[in-house]
Write a protein that holds these residues in place. Structure first.
Motif, PDB file in Angstrom:
ATOM      1  N   SER A 142     -13.849  -0.203  -5.909  1.00  0.00           N
ATOM      2  CA  SER A 142     -12.726  -0.174  -5.061  1.00  0.00           C
ATOM      3  C   SER A 142     -12.145   1.305  -4.781  1.00  0.00           C
ATOM      4  N   LYS A 143     -12.032   1.466  -3.471  1.00  0.00           N
ATOM      5  CA  LYS A 143     -11.384   2.650  -3.059  1.00  0.00           C
ATOM      6  C   LYS A 143      -9.794   2.746  -3.797  1.00  0.00           C
ATOM      7  N   ASN A 144      -8.903   1.490  -3.568  1.00  0.00           N
ATOM      8  CA  ASN A 144      -7.646   1.585  -3.642  1.00  0.00           C
ATOM      9  C   ASN A 144      -7.310   1.479  -5.392  1.00  0.00           C
ATOM     10  N   ALA A 145      -8.633   1.247  -6.106  1.00  0.00           N
ATOM     11  CA  ALA A 145      -8.492   1.381  -7.463  1.00  0.00           C
ATOM     12  C   ALA A 145      -8.668   2.695  -7.920  1.00  0.00           C
ATOM     13  N   GLN A 195       4.952   4.713   9.511  1.00  0.00           N
ATOM     14  CA  GLN A 195       5.610   5.881   9.249  1.00  0.00           C
ATOM     15  C   GLN A 195       5.130   6.296   7.746  1.00  0.00           C
ATOM     16  N   ARG A 196       4.796   5.353   6.847  1.00  0.00           N
ATOM     17  CA  ARG A 196       4.399   5.692   5.295  1.00  0.00           C
ATOM     18  C   ARG A 196       5.336   6.626   4.724  1.00  0.00           C
ATOM     19  N   PRO A 197       6.549   6.345   4.645  1.00  0.00           N
ATOM     20  CA  PRO A 197       7.580   7.130   3.794  1.00  0.00           C
ATOM     21  C   PRO A 197       7.136   7.258   2.455  1.00  0.00           C
ATOM     22  N   VAL A 198       7.569   8.338   1.470  1.00  0.00           N
ATOM     23  CA  VAL A 198       7.507   8.145   0.060  1.00  0.00           C
ATOM     24  C   VAL A 198       9.065   8.156  -0.631  1.00  0.00           C
ATOM     25  N   ASP A 199       9.860   7.649   0.301  1.00  0.00           N
ATOM     26  CA  ASP A 199      11.132   7.737  -0.363  1.00  0.00           C
ATOM     27  C   ASP A 199      11.229   6.988  -1.764  1.00  0.00           C
ATOM     28  N   TYR A 200      10.632   5.787  -2.042  1.00  0.00           N
ATOM     29  CA  TYR A 200      10.645   4.853  -3.320  1.00  0.00           C
ATOM     30  C   TYR A 200      10.106   5.912  -4.204  1.00  0.00           C
ATOM     31  N   HIS A 201       9.102   6.623  -3.693  1.00  0.00           N
ATOM     32  CA  HIS A 201       8.422   7.542  -4.796  1.00  0.00           C
ATOM     33  C   HIS A 201       9.267   8.415  -5.284  1.00  0.00           C
ATOM     34  N   PRO A 215       8.000  -4.115  -3.491  1.00  0.00           N
ATOM     35  CA  PRO A 215       7.130  -3.852  -4.420  1.00  0.00           C
ATOM     36  C   PRO A 215       5.869  -2.996  -3.909  1.00  0.00           C
ATOM     37  N   SER A 216       6.204  -1.720  -3.651  1.00  0.00           N
ATOM     38  CA  SER A 216       5.374  -0.566  -2.974  1.00  0.00           C
ATOM     39  C   SER A 216       4.234  -0.339  -3.992  1.00  0.00           C
ATOM     40  N   VAL A 217       3.010  -0.303  -3.554  1.00  0.00           N
ATOM     41  CA  VAL A 217       1.775  -0.030  -4.737  1.00  0.00           C
ATOM     42  C   VAL A 217       1.896   1.241  -4.999  1.00  0.00           C
ATOM     43  N   GLY A 218       1.944   2.064  -3.963  1.00  0.00           N
ATOM     44  CA  GLY A 218       2.209   3.706  -4.463  1.00  0.00           C
ATOM     45  C   GLY A 218       3.173   3.949  -5.005  1.00  0.00           C
ATOM     46  N   ALA A 219       4.300   3.266  -4.995  1.00  0.00           N
ATOM     47  CA  ALA A 219       5.489   3.878  -5.761  1.00  0.00           C
ATOM     48  C   ALA A 219       5.284   3.359  -7.035  1.00  0.00           C
ATOM     49  N   THR A 264      -2.585  -7.163   3.450  1.00  0.00           N
ATOM     50  CA  THR A 264      -2.395  -6.557   4.886  1.00  0.00           C
ATOM     51  C   THR A 264      -3.821  -5.609   5.347  1.00  0.00           C
ATOM     52  N   ASP A 265      -4.643  -5.604   4.042  1.00  0.00           N
ATOM     53  CA  ASP A 265      -5.750  -4.658   4.502  1.00  0.00           C
ATOM     54  C   ASP A 265      -6.951  -5.846   4.913  1.00  0.00           C
ATOM     55  N   LEU A 266      -6.566  -6.840   4.956  1.00  0.00           N
ATOM     56  CA  LEU A 266      -7.592  -7.597   5.711  1.00  0.00           C
ATOM     57  C   LEU A 266      -7.215  -8.393   6.769  1.00  0.00           C
ATOM     58  N   LYS A 291       3.559  -8.330   7.954  1.00  0.00           N
ATOM     59  CA  LYS A 291       4.866  -8.255   7.319  1.00  0.00           C
ATOM     60  C   LYS A 291       5.038  -6.852   6.405  1.00  0.00           C
ATOM     61  N   VAL A 292       3.881  -6.165   6.277  1.00  0.00           N
ATOM     62  CA  VAL A 292       3.927  -5.245   5.311  1.00  0.00           C
ATOM     63  C   VAL A 292       4.168  -3.633   6.193  1.00  0.00           C
ATOM     64  N   PHE A 293       3.179  -3.368   7.304  1.00  0.00           N
ATOM     65  CA  PHE A 293       3.498  -2.247   7.875  1.00  0.00           C
ATOM     66  C   PHE A 293       3.981  -2.529   9.369  1.00  0.00           C
ATOM     67  N   GLU A 294       4.641  -1.513   9.917  1.00  0.00           N
ATOM     68  CA  GLU A 294       5.288  -1.756  11.240  1.00  0.00           C
ATOM     69  C   GLU A 294       4.453  -1.599  12.636  1.00  0.00           C
ATOM     70  N   LEU A 320      -9.090   2.843   9.027  1.00  0.00           N
ATOM     71  CA  LEU A 320     -10.566   2.116   8.299  1.00  0.00           C
ATOM     72  C   LEU A 320     -10.488   0.785   8.520  1.00  0.00           C
ATOM     73  N   ARG A 321      -9.495   0.045   8.549  1.00  0.00           N
ATOM     74  CA  ARG A 321      -9.304  -1.478   8.631  1.00  0.00           C
ATOM     75  C   ARG A 321      -9.508  -1.862  10.045  1.00  0.00           C
ATOM     76  N   SER A 322      -8.872  -1.294  11.039  1.00  0.00           N
ATOM     77  CA  SER A 322      -8.955  -1.792  12.250  1.00  0.00           C
ATOM     78  C   SER A 322     -10.466  -1.277  12.746  1.00  0.00           C
TER      79      SER A 322
HETATM   80  C1  EPZ Z   1      -1.369   1.167  -0.764  1.00  0.00           C
HETATM   81  O1  EPZ Z   1      -0.702   2.005   0.248  1.00  0.00           O
HETATM   82  C2  EPZ Z   1      -2.612   1.004  -0.280  1.00  0.00           C
HETATM   83  N1  EPZ Z   1      -3.330   2.369  -0.180  1.00  0.00           N
HETATM   84  C3  EPZ Z   1      -2.779   0.494   1.328  1.00  0.00           C
HETATM   85  O2  EPZ Z   1      -4.185   0.358   1.733  1.00  0.00           O
HETATM   86  C4  EPZ Z   1      -2.167  -1.078   1.405  1.00  0.00           C
HETATM   87  O3  EPZ Z   1      -2.302  -1.493   2.766  1.00  0.00           O
HETATM   88  C5  EPZ Z   1      -0.774  -0.967   0.653  1.00  0.00           C
HETATM   89  O4  EPZ Z   1      -1.104  -0.173  -0.485  1.00  0.00           O
HETATM   90  C6  EPZ Z   1      -0.327  -2.097   0.646  1.00  0.00           C
HETATM   91  O5  EPZ Z   1      -0.910  -3.150  -0.103  1.00  0.00           O
HETATM   92  C7  EPZ Z   1      -3.678   2.846  -1.415  1.00  0.00           C
HETATM   93  O6  EPZ Z   1      -3.845   2.150  -2.344  1.00  0.00           O
HETATM   94  C8  EPZ Z   1      -4.571   3.990  -1.241  1.00  0.00           C
HETATM   95  P1  EPZ Z   1       2.965   0.588  -0.042  1.00  0.00           P
HETATM   96  P2  EPZ Z   1       0.781   2.434   0.031  1.00  0.00           P
HETATM   97  O7  EPZ Z   1       3.734   1.442  -0.646  1.00  0.00           O
HETATM   98  O8  EPZ Z   1       0.801   2.451  -1.415  1.00  0.00           O
HETATM   99  C9  EPZ Z   1       6.728   1.009   2.639  1.00  0.00           C
HETATM  100  C10 EPZ Z   1      -6.053   0.897   3.246  1.00  0.00           C
HETATM  101  O9  EPZ Z   1      -6.293   0.497   4.230  1.00  0.00           O
HETATM  102  N2  EPZ Z   1       7.173   2.081   1.911  1.00  0.00           N
HETATM  103  O10 EPZ Z   1       2.824  -0.595  -0.866  1.00  0.00           O
HETATM  104  O11 EPZ Z   1       1.262   3.501   0.827  1.00  0.00           O
HETATM  105  C11 EPZ Z   1       5.618   1.394   3.563  1.00  0.00           C
HETATM  106  O12 EPZ Z   1       6.186   1.940   4.850  1.00  0.00           O
HETATM  107  C12 EPZ Z   1      -4.598   1.379   2.786  1.00  0.00           C
HETATM  108  O13 EPZ Z   1      -7.064   0.800   2.097  1.00  0.00           O
HETATM  109  C13 EPZ Z   1       8.394   2.762   2.074  1.00  0.00           C
HETATM  110  O14 EPZ Z   1       9.320   2.475   2.963  1.00  0.00           O
HETATM  111  O15 EPZ Z   1       1.449   0.857   0.465  1.00  0.00           O
HETATM  112  C14 EPZ Z   1       5.091  -0.020   3.787  1.00  0.00           C
HETATM  113  O16 EPZ Z   1       5.695  -0.740   4.975  1.00  0.00           O
HETATM  114  C15 EPZ Z   1      -3.725   1.197   4.040  1.00  0.00           C
HETATM  115  N3  EPZ Z   1       8.853   3.925   0.985  1.00  0.00           N
HETATM  116  C16 EPZ Z   1       5.430  -0.848   2.542  1.00  0.00           C
HETATM  117  O17 EPZ Z   1       6.436  -0.255   1.706  1.00  0.00           O
HETATM  118  C17 EPZ Z   1       7.751   4.267   0.168  1.00  0.00           C
HETATM  119  O18 EPZ Z   1       8.209   5.163  -0.650  1.00  0.00           O
HETATM  120  C18 EPZ Z   1       4.148  -0.929   1.760  1.00  0.00           C
HETATM  121  O19 EPZ Z   1       3.849   0.257   1.523  1.00  0.00           O
HETATM  122  C19 EPZ Z   1       6.520   3.456   0.255  1.00  0.00           C
HETATM  123  C20 EPZ Z   1       6.398   2.444   0.734  1.00  0.00           C
END
Ligand code: EPZ
Length: 419
Positions: free
Chosen positions: A21-24, A120-126, A161-165, A305-307, A327-330, A371-373
């Motif tokens: 798994s890439k995302n793992a 936009q993929r912000p990292v403000d929550y991080h 519930p941001s995955v990355g954050a 959202t990735d599917l 509903k996840v990405f804009e 990559l998903r599209s």
């Molecule tokens: C992870 O991205 C995945 N990437 C994404 O997969 C996946 O689509 C996403 O989680 C949702 O499941 C990896 O794991 C490497 P989020 P991540 O933080 O962590 C907003 C793929 O195709 N947000 O859950 O970036 C954000 O803009 C990729 O493999 C903030 O506003 O996703 C989005 O609208 C694409 N501020 C929503 O939250 C923040 O600080 C979900 O983002 C962080 C996120």
């Protein structure tokens, strides 16, 4: 810029062992810095994003060696260092290195990854989460300089519930004094995998998979950590969708069906026959897919959202009207325009795609922007009548290992075309 030429009209059939798994693996690679010893990761996907992460680890003094799909890492002599902008922009998840650098060295410096095709993929929550447990951050023109003389545990509440954050906070919390509680945490299986690795490295963690995760200290271990990366549930769902839209039959081995429960229900509602196996899924497609009156993406355990792209391609040829809400990405419905070039009938209004399924798509020159599209368009090209050129295949190779030979083994007539 690379593309693949696809001859349509094939029915995918056979079986495949899914890649790691890439995302793992990406957050586990960042976490390996926390372990001042040897980590041996097995079942690692050989994809561009992993190679970029390995480059970052080497920049930070980690010794690395690839042996097939096994990645040997020795972080004993890791050092804090700046992760250059171009690496940060090439690989979004580089931002995850901030937490472990702060936890181990009290400092980190990298560049915010910036937006991409899907948003936009912000990292403000991080950043807010890191500050909440004691990090001092300076952000200037995208450069993030972080320092923490001592990270203090506490209550970190995520507004979404941001995955990355969630991953970022888990990694940083391993260097914090006292208990860190992450409320509103993401529940994805990839979070559970990261916590399993962190526990092997000496962290005391509870609650993973729920929306409240507690990290209560980190006692570094000395021994070598051997850790297997689980199968890629999203890649599995992608290939199953390709089989579903080409009228095929596919057995995907190496994933836990429970991690794809929402897509399994959606496949069944579209008329596919699915058999759930202990470590896999078998799908047999109907002659024609049924429409989905309403499908919306959501954080796990909702529909991933990735599917979304793969299911939008399926809706394009289903027998009726479907509606999909992203509903996840804009900005993750851009692929609809490319499917319409293939004869689909999809109308996008904001985050909603309304689709009137057509009998057959026809071949066209189309382009994936993530990559998903890209993968969704490959599926559409396999199902279409005539030949298509799917450009932007370099995006697909960021996350899908060996997609072209794998599809050829399943009966696809496709070949690489580089300009
Ligand atoms: C992870 O991205 C995945 N990437 C994404 O997969 C996946 O689509 C996403 O989680 C949702 O499941 C990896 O794991 C490497 P989020 P991540 O933080 O962590 C907003 C793929 O195709 N947000 O859950 O970036 C954000 O803009 C990729 O493999 C903030 O506003 O996703 C989005 O609208 C694409 N501020 C929503 O939250 C923040 O600080 C979900 O983002 C962080 C996120």
């Amino acid at each position: 810029m690379s593309g693949i030429e696809v001859e349509g009209g094939c029915r995918l059939a056979g079986e495949l062992e899914i890649q790691g798994s890439k995302n793992a693996v990406l957050p586990v690679l960042a976490a390996s810095i926390l372990h001042a010893g040897v980590t041996v990761l097995t079942h690692v996907p050989d994809i561009a994003d992993v190679r970029a992460s390995v480059e970052i680890l080497e920049l930070l003094g980690v010794k690395t060696q690839w042996l097939g799909h096994t990645l040997w890492l020795d972080a004993a002599e890791a050092v804090p260092g700046e992760i250059p902008r171009q690496l940060g922009e090439r690989m979004r998840s580089s931002v995850l290195f901030l937490g472990p650098l702060l936890a181990r060295f009290g400092q980190g410096c990298l560049y915010a990854p910036g937006g991409c095709a899907i948003g936009q993929r912000p990292v403000d929550y991080h950043l807010a989460g890191l500050e909440h447990i004691g990090a001092r951050l300076e952000v200037e023109e995208g450069k993030i300089q972080a320092q923490a003389y001592s990270l203090k545990g506490g209550l970190a509440e995520l507004p979404y519930p941001s995955v990355g954050a969630t991953e970022q906070l888990l990694l940083a919390a391993c260097g914090a004094e006292g208990e860190t509680q992450i409320r509103g945490a993401a529940r994805e299986p990839e979070i559970v995998t990261l916590c399993r690795y962190l526990r092997r490295a000496g962290a005391e963690i509870s609650g993973e998979g729920s929306s409240v995760i507690r990290v209560n200290g980190f006692q570094p271990v000395r021994d070598e950590i051997r850790f297997r990366i689980p199968g890629d549930r999203i890649a599995a769902g992608t290939y199953l969708a390709m089989a579903a839209m080409t009228g095929g039959k596919l057995h995907v081995q190496g994933i836990h069906p429970g991690h794809l429960w929402a897509p399994v229900c959606a496949f069944r509602r579209m008329g596919c026959e699915l058999r759930l196996l202990p470590e896999g899924i078998f799908l047999a497609a109907p002659e024609r897919l049924l429409p989905l009156p309403c499908l919306e993406t959501a954080p796990y355990p909702g529909f991933p959202t990735d599917l979304q792209s793969s299911f939008l391609a399926m809706m394009a040829v289903a027998a009726g009207e479907s509606v999909l809400e992203e509903k996840v990405f804009e900005n993750r419905l851009a692929m609809a325009g490319e499917l319409n070039r293939m004869g689909a009938c999809i109308h996008v209004d904001g985050r909603t795609a309304r689709c009137s399924g057509v009998e057959r798509l026809h071949g066209a020159r189309v382009r994936g922007t993530d990559l998903r599209s890209g993968a969704g368009l490959v599926g559409a090209a396999l199902a279409a009548e005539g030949t298509s050129l799917v450009e932007g295949f370099e995006h697909v190779e960021r996350g899908y290992e060996g997609m072209l030979p794998l599809l050829q083994d399943l009966g696809a007539r496709a070949r690489k075309k580089t300009e």
